[in-house]
Design a protein around this motif. Structure first.
Motif, PDB file in Angstrom:
ATOM      1  N   ARG A  42       0.813  -1.214   0.000  1.00 53.82           N
ATOM      2  CA  ARG A  42       0.000   0.000   0.000  1.00 53.82           C
ATOM      3  C   ARG A  42       0.846   1.263   0.000  1.00 53.82           C
ATOM      4  O   ARG A  42       0.573   2.209  -0.747  1.00 53.82           O
ATOM      5  N   GLU A  43       1.876   1.295   0.817  1.00 59.12           N
ATOM      6  CA  GLU A  43       2.729   2.482   0.881  1.00 59.12           C
ATOM      7  C   GLU A  43       3.405   2.731  -0.466  1.00 59.12           C
ATOM      8  O   GLU A  43       3.543   3.884  -0.899  1.00 59.12           O
ATOM      9  N   MET A  79       0.856   4.252  -2.765  1.00 55.49           N
ATOM     10  CA  MET A  79       0.647   5.671  -2.456  1.00 55.49           C
ATOM     11  C   MET A  79       1.800   6.514  -2.983  1.00 55.49           C
ATOM     12  O   MET A  79       1.597   7.643  -3.447  1.00 55.49           O
ATOM     13  N   ILE A 123      -7.414   5.934  -2.606  1.00 48.84           N
ATOM     14  CA  ILE A 123      -7.762   7.141  -1.818  1.00 48.84           C
ATOM     15  C   ILE A 123      -9.221   7.445  -2.071  1.00 48.84           C
ATOM     16  O   ILE A 123      -9.597   8.073  -3.037  1.00 48.84           O
ATOM     17  N   ASP A 133      -5.359   9.254   4.371  1.00 51.92           N
ATOM     18  CA  ASP A 133      -4.386   8.893   3.345  1.00 51.92           C
ATOM     19  C   ASP A 133      -4.335   9.946   2.247  1.00 51.92           C
ATOM     20  O   ASP A 133      -3.267  10.236   1.696  1.00 51.92           O
ATOM     21  N   LYS A 139      -2.174  12.672   3.490  1.00 57.42           N
ATOM     22  CA  LYS A 139      -0.756  12.308   3.439  1.00 57.42           C
ATOM     23  C   LYS A 139      -0.189  12.524   2.038  1.00 57.42           C
ATOM     24  O   LYS A 139       0.897  13.096   1.865  1.00 57.42           O
TER      25      LYS A 139
END
Length: 301
Positions: free
Chosen positions: A127-128, A131, A167, A172, A175
């Motif tokens: 996931r990171e 993103m 998103i 998130d 961020k």
């Protein structure tokens, strides 16, 4: 009452949702855009791709004549063409970014001042990294927008019900927004009252999570009742039986917009309807009903 409302906000309308037959850039685009622009309740219109060059020119001329603010929503392009701005596949992500750059060029020809996108599909693993890829894409699209004088917006969507986007949660989105703003100071999030129940967030929760990153607002309705014809992210009219949002929820939402300073003395930000007629319903009746709901909510503040 109407004067006070318009003194506090510029009311907009998402054209391609009000007239879903135009969502793919075809159909009676010019006729329906003209219908909206001839209604002085609206000070802004949000359009999407217009495939026919002659129709695109006509829409641009109408918008210029009408003294309205124009936004460009690239969400239908991303969704219908299944493009993914957070893809972990470099070629797939590049294809999505290049398509958005082409849309930025089109938005500029239409006289738009803002350009909105959404993230790609939600993922559980890596996931990171996803993103970060989304952030990379937004930085590239932001460069193209800056060159054309457009503000880039990222709209938050549900992550586990209908569109199932990365998103996603407002925290998130914030961020990602903070990362993009290091290069593009005017970048921000587009939050939609229609989406908040689908995101499992109240307005207060969403605004707290996205504090300082909100740049644009949509208002509308949704249905969480499984099996309902309008279930999910269908943007039905306010007050639809089984729906989540009507005048009472609009009142609460407006109060939160004042509380966070989006609305307030000396400001006149954009608040845009995103509503869609359901099968058998009239676009014009749904739009007029939306205006009545907003005016009713305004009187109750």
């Amino acid at each position: 009452m109407r004067d006070a409302l318009h003194a506090a906000m510029k009311v907009g309308i998402v054209h391609f949702m009000a007239y879903p037959e135009c969502l793919r850039g075809e159909g009676p685009v010019v006729e329906t855009v003209r219908r909206i622009l001839e209604d002085d309740f609206f000070g802004a219109i949000e359009v999407t791709q217009v495939k026919d060059p002659a129709a695109r020119e006509a829409v641009a001329r109408l918008c210029a004549q009408s003294h309205v603010q124009v936004g460009y929503g690239a969400q239908p392009v991303l969704l219908t063409e299944k493009l993914n701005l957070n893809s972990l596949d470099a070629a797939e992500r590049k294809r999505a970014v290049e398509r958005m750059k082409a849309c930025v060029d089109e938005a500029a020809t239409l006289g738009a001042t803002a350009f909105a996108v959404l993230s790609g599909p939600n993922v559980r693993d890596r996931r990171e990294e996803a993103m970060q890829r989304l952030t990379d894409s937004l930085l590239e699209i932001g460069d193209a927008c800056a060159a054309k004088g457009l503000q880039l917006l990222l709209e938050t969507f549900d992550f586990d019900i209908d569109k199932k986007c990365l998103i996603g949660p407002s925290r998130d989105g914030a961020k990602v927004s903070r990362a993009v703003r290091k290069r593009h100071k005017d970048f921000g999030l587009l939050l939609d009252l229609s989406h908040l129940p689908l995101q499992h967030e109240t307005p207060k929760q969403a605004f707290a999570a996205a504090k300082g990153q909100i740049a644009h607002i949509h208002i509308g309705n949704c249905v969480l009742q499984a099996g309902h014809p309008a279930y999910g992210d269908q943007h039905p009219r306010f007050g639809l039986p089984g729906g989540e949002n009507d005048v009472r929820e609009l009142v609460a939402f407006l109060k939160e917009l004042f509380a966070i300073g989006y609305l307030g003395k000396g400001k006149r930000p954009l608040v845009a309807f995103e509503v869609k007629p359901q099968p058998g319903e009239s676009s014009e009746a749904v739009l007029t009903g939306s205006k009545r709901a907003l005016l009713d909510a305004w009187t109750r503040l």
